[in-house]
Design an enzyme around this catalytic site. Structure first.
Site: not given
Length: 268
Positions: A60, A146, A159, A163
């Site tokens: 994890d 990304s 998100y 990123k």
């Protein structure tokens, strides 16, 4: 000789998607690959298929102690580490329909996305550097950012933020290692629409799925989704000795989306 011959490389989030594709390609190029994930059964299945020079380690990425234990295991078993691909990540939309826009996203959801994507990358870089320093290993760290780390994404604000932070941390890591005179490079990769499981919640099902796909590819100059193998090919370059002068770089894999405005040719 294979391009990654005799290199020991960790790939996080490697049970499926881009991580799996990178692990498979690295293995084909001669690397000893350590696939990590919380999806234990899927990860072990990939390793069983790859066979020799492939190992699975349940990890994890949010848990610091697990990173410490992983690095101890690698040092005892292999003696060194030559590469790390920080690929594990979530959009936050996988298991919830909660909004992720800047006005309505919950603090809990915001923190969870950053915990996995950003904290996981921070911990990976931290402990990889320490092991590489200790074993005097030359290494390459690849952070899977990304396209969303380069532009705003209103419906996935957490998100995009995580990123973007990964992109910046990549440069801090690269400069730090250079200051320390460590032979460790760090670069970021920025895929756009790559057809993997992570897109499923956003595409929907049935006719709506097809409409969503067509809308996405219409905005791409190459009129298609990217493929996992195309991301893996770039990662092979960055992990190899061929890229020894590439450091703190960011590579977009987006079919030309970020090049500028685009209009498809008119149809007759």
């Amino acid at each position: 000789m294979a391009r990654l011959q005799d290199k020991v490389i960790v790939i996080t989030g490697a049970a499926r998607g881009i991580g799996e594709g990178v692990a498979r390609t690295f293995h084909q190029e001669g690397a000893t690959v350590i696939l990590t994930d919380i999806l234990t059964d899927e990860g072990k299945a990939v390793v069983a298929e790859l066979g020799e020079r492939a190992h699975f380690y349940e990890l994890d990425v949010c848990q610091e102690k697990q990173w410490q234990d992983l690095m101890t295991w690698i040092e005892e078993k292999f003696g060194n580490l030559n590469g790390l691909v920080n690929n594990a990540g979530i959009t936050g939309l996988e298991t919830t329909s909660n909004p992720h826009d800047p006005e309505h996203a919950s603090l809990e959801d915001w923190r969870r996305v950053h915990e996995v994507n950003l904290d996981g990358t921070f911990l990976g870089c931290k402990y990889a550097i320490q092991l590489m320093r200790r074993t005097k290993s030359a290494g390459s760290i690849i952070n899977m950012s990304s396209r969303s780390g380069l532009v705003g994404i209103p419906a996935a604000a957490a998100y995009a933020s995580s990123k973007a932070a990964m992109r910046n941390h990549t440069k801090s890591v690269a400069l730090y290692c250079a200051q320390q005179e460590l032979p460790i490079r760090c670069n970021s990769v920025h895929p756009a629409a790559i057809m993997t499981h992570i897109w499923e919640p956003m595409l929907g099902t049935g006719e709506q799925r097809e409409r969503n796909i067509q809308k996405i590819v219409a905005d791409c100059p190459m009129h298609r989704f990217g493929e996992v193998s195309e991301v893996a090919a770039v990662c092979v370059l960055l992990a190899s000795d061929e890229a020894n002068y590439m450091n703190a770089s960011e590579i977009t894999i987006d079919g030309g989306v970020l090049a500028g405005s685009f209009s498809a040719a008119p149809t007759e």
